[in-house]
Design a protein around this motif. Structure first.
Motif, mmCIF file in Angstrom:
data_model
loop_
_atom_site.group_PDB
_atom_site.id
_atom_site.type_symbol
_atom_site.label_atom_id
_atom_site.label_comp_id
_atom_site.label_asym_id
_atom_site.label_seq_id
_atom_site.Cartn_x
_atom_site.Cartn_y
_atom_site.Cartn_z
ATOM 1 N N ASP A 60 -6.349 -10.280 1.728
ATOM 2 C CA ASP A 60 -6.170 -8.885 2.118
ATOM 3 C C ASP A 60 -5.976 -8.754 3.619
ATOM 4 O OD1 ASP A 60 -6.418 -5.902 1.445
ATOM 5 O OD2 ASP A 60 -8.001 -6.166 2.943
ATOM 6 N N ALA A 61 -6.766 -9.509 4.408
ATOM 7 C CA ALA A 61 -6.594 -9.464 5.870
ATOM 8 C C ALA A 61 -5.235 -10.008 6.276
ATOM 9 C CB ALA A 61 -7.720 -10.259 6.539
ATOM 10 N N ILE A 63 -2.434 -10.000 4.448
ATOM 11 C CA ILE A 63 -1.386 -9.045 4.068
ATOM 12 C C ILE A 63 -1.391 -7.842 5.007
ATOM 13 C CG2 ILE A 63 -0.634 -7.462 2.245
ATOM 14 C CD1 ILE A 63 -1.668 -9.489 0.215
ATOM 15 N N GLU A 64 -2.602 -7.354 5.352
ATOM 16 C CA GLU A 64 -2.710 -6.181 6.217
ATOM 17 C C GLU A 64 -2.234 -6.483 7.635
ATOM 18 O OE1 GLU A 64 -3.627 -2.174 6.949
ATOM 19 O OE2 GLU A 64 -3.797 -3.254 5.051
ATOM 20 N N GLY A 65 -2.556 -7.658 8.138
ATOM 21 C CA GLY A 65 -2.205 -7.973 9.525
ATOM 22 C C GLY A 65 -0.920 -8.737 9.689
ATOM 23 N N GLN A 66 -0.204 -9.001 8.589
ATOM 24 C CA GLN A 66 1.021 -9.795 8.669
ATOM 25 C C GLN A 66 2.071 -9.237 9.619
ATOM 26 O OE1 GLN A 66 4.288 -9.335 7.295
ATOM 27 N NE2 GLN A 66 4.931 -11.454 7.830
ATOM 28 N N PHE A 270 -11.223 -1.755 14.417
ATOM 29 C CA PHE A 270 -11.435 -1.184 13.091
ATOM 30 C C PHE A 270 -12.088 0.200 13.160
ATOM 31 C CE2 PHE A 270 -10.947 -5.221 10.602
ATOM 32 C CZ PHE A 270 -10.079 -4.692 9.666
ATOM 33 N N GLU A 275 -3.474 3.729 12.583
ATOM 34 C CA GLU A 275 -3.101 2.660 11.666
ATOM 35 C C GLU A 275 -2.721 1.386 12.416
ATOM 36 O OE1 GLU A 275 -2.434 0.647 8.189
ATOM 37 O OE2 GLU A 275 -3.388 2.606 8.511
ATOM 38 N N GLU A 276 -2.130 1.535 13.621
ATOM 39 C CA GLU A 276 -1.720 0.360 14.381
ATOM 40 C C GLU A 276 -2.923 -0.516 14.746
ATOM 41 O OE1 GLU A 276 -0.972 3.402 15.071
ATOM 42 O OE2 GLU A 276 1.216 3.618 14.874
ATOM 43 N N ILE A 278 -5.729 -0.707 13.011
ATOM 44 C CA ILE A 278 -6.224 -1.339 11.788
ATOM 45 C C ILE A 278 -5.433 -2.615 11.503
ATOM 46 C CG2 ILE A 278 -6.618 -1.027 9.333
ATOM 47 C CD1 ILE A 278 -8.394 0.692 11.094
ATOM 48 N N VAL A 279 -4.123 -2.537 11.658
ATOM 49 C CA VAL A 279 -3.282 -3.722 11.467
ATOM 50 C C VAL A 279 -3.626 -4.797 12.495
ATOM 51 C CG1 VAL A 279 -0.908 -4.580 11.494
ATOM 52 C CG2 VAL A 279 -1.425 -2.371 10.443
ATOM 53 N N ALA A 282 -6.882 -6.497 11.530
ATOM 54 C CA ALA A 282 -6.690 -7.466 10.445
ATOM 55 C C ALA A 282 -6.060 -8.754 10.960
ATOM 56 C CB ALA A 282 -5.822 -6.843 9.352
#
Length: 310
Positions: A60-61, A63-66, A270, A275-276, A278-279, A282
């Motif tokens: 999940d981390a 995918i979220e931070g990719q 976090f 949203e930026e 949060i990414v 991650a």
């Protein structure tokens, strides 16, 4: 070249005794065998669930931070805008803090373990008190060490301020009981015959410890240090109290500079609503995992290489 002769009657007696024990163990009651199988299956299930949960969090981390994964995370410090930010200052701060932790806990932890195992008289009340305190300190919550560091290291007698050295000392106090306990077990595992053979050759007790006991115990001691560093690198609560800033745009240049570390930086990102960030947080988790795996892999390589030499 001589060979060891064993009489046929002795071989038969040994084989018979072994067969009797194996038959006795194999004739366990059916209920006991079922309970053992169920418990074994339960253990496998719990391990599988734990590994599945860990894998889910990492995936999940990732995918979220990719979208933010790249070399800029390692080469750029924190900036005013998330699209320009990296983790260089947090990575350097983490390396400074962990380097200070290792420099403090290895001599103190190994020295305390040597004293308690090789020199201390267990009949003396103060030695029993030291052992009891070490075992109790291993279970103290990390936030308590943060309060202790704030009261006595950042302020109070030492008054170092909110600098890298204060964070290193605080985390060293946190993981020191773990290193002491692991080092004691490693030293205790060295056979007594090695000590006796060395002393029989005329060496002193310290020469025996330095030349025979410690080299044999190095793999176990290194394992304890690796576990302690793994815990220290992920701590956030105590460092928040001793000065790890949530927003630092410069790279620390020494142990008397202000600093931040990766867990604190990720926590700060976090906690923001954009949203930026949060990414970016991650992506920071992946960076911290890479750093942790690199440090642990290097430490394990050193331990295995030393073990092969021994």
């Amino acid at each position: 070249m001589s060979t060891r002769y064993v009489a046929p009657r002795t071989r038969l007696a040994t084989a018979g005794a072994r067969s009797a024990v194996e038959a006795r163990i194999g004739r366990r009651p059916p209920g006991e065998r079922v309970r053992g199988s169920l418990f074994y299956a339960f253990l496998l299930l719990m391990i599988s669930l734990s590994m599945a949960g860990l894998a889910a969090l990492i995936i999940d981390a990732f995918i979220e931070g990719q979208p933010r994964l790249g070399l800029t995370l390692f080469t750029e410090p924190t900036a005013a805008f998330p699209e320009d930010s990296g983790f260089l200052n947090a990575i350097v701060g983490t390396l400074y803090v962990i380097g200070g932790v290792i420099a403090l806990v290895v001599p103190l932890g190994v020295g305390a373990a040597i004293y308690l195992e090789e020199y201390a008289d267990r009949e003396r009340w103060w030695n029993r008190l030291i052992e009891l305190n070490i075992q109790n300190l291993a279970a103290v919550p990390s936030i308590v060490y943060g309060i202790l560091g704030l009261a006595f290291i950042v302020r109070g007698p030492l008054s170092l301020g909110f600098v890298v050295l204060a964070g290193s000392i605080t985390l060293a106090l946190l993981v020191l009981p773990t290193v002491i306990l692991a080092s004691r077990e490693a030293i205790r595992a060295v056979p007594v015959s090695i000590r006796q053979a060395s002393l029989a050759l005329g060496t002193t007790q310290w020469q025996t410890i330095r030349g025979q006991v410690l080299p044999a115990a190095v793999p176990g001691i290194a394992t304890g240090v690796i576990l302690a560093v793994g815990r220290a690198i992920g701590e956030t609560a105590p460092l928040l109290l001793v000065g790890a800033a949530t927003f630092v745009t410069f790279v620390p240049g020494g142990y008397l500079d202000r600093y931040t570390v990766l867990p604190v930086q990720i926590f700060s990102y976090f906690s923001r609503a954009q949203e930026e960030y949060i990414v970016l947080a991650a992506a920071g988790i992946i960076v911290m995992l890479i750093l942790l795996l690199a440090m642990n892999s290097f430490a394990i390589w050193l331990r295995n290489r030393y073990e092969q030499r021994w």
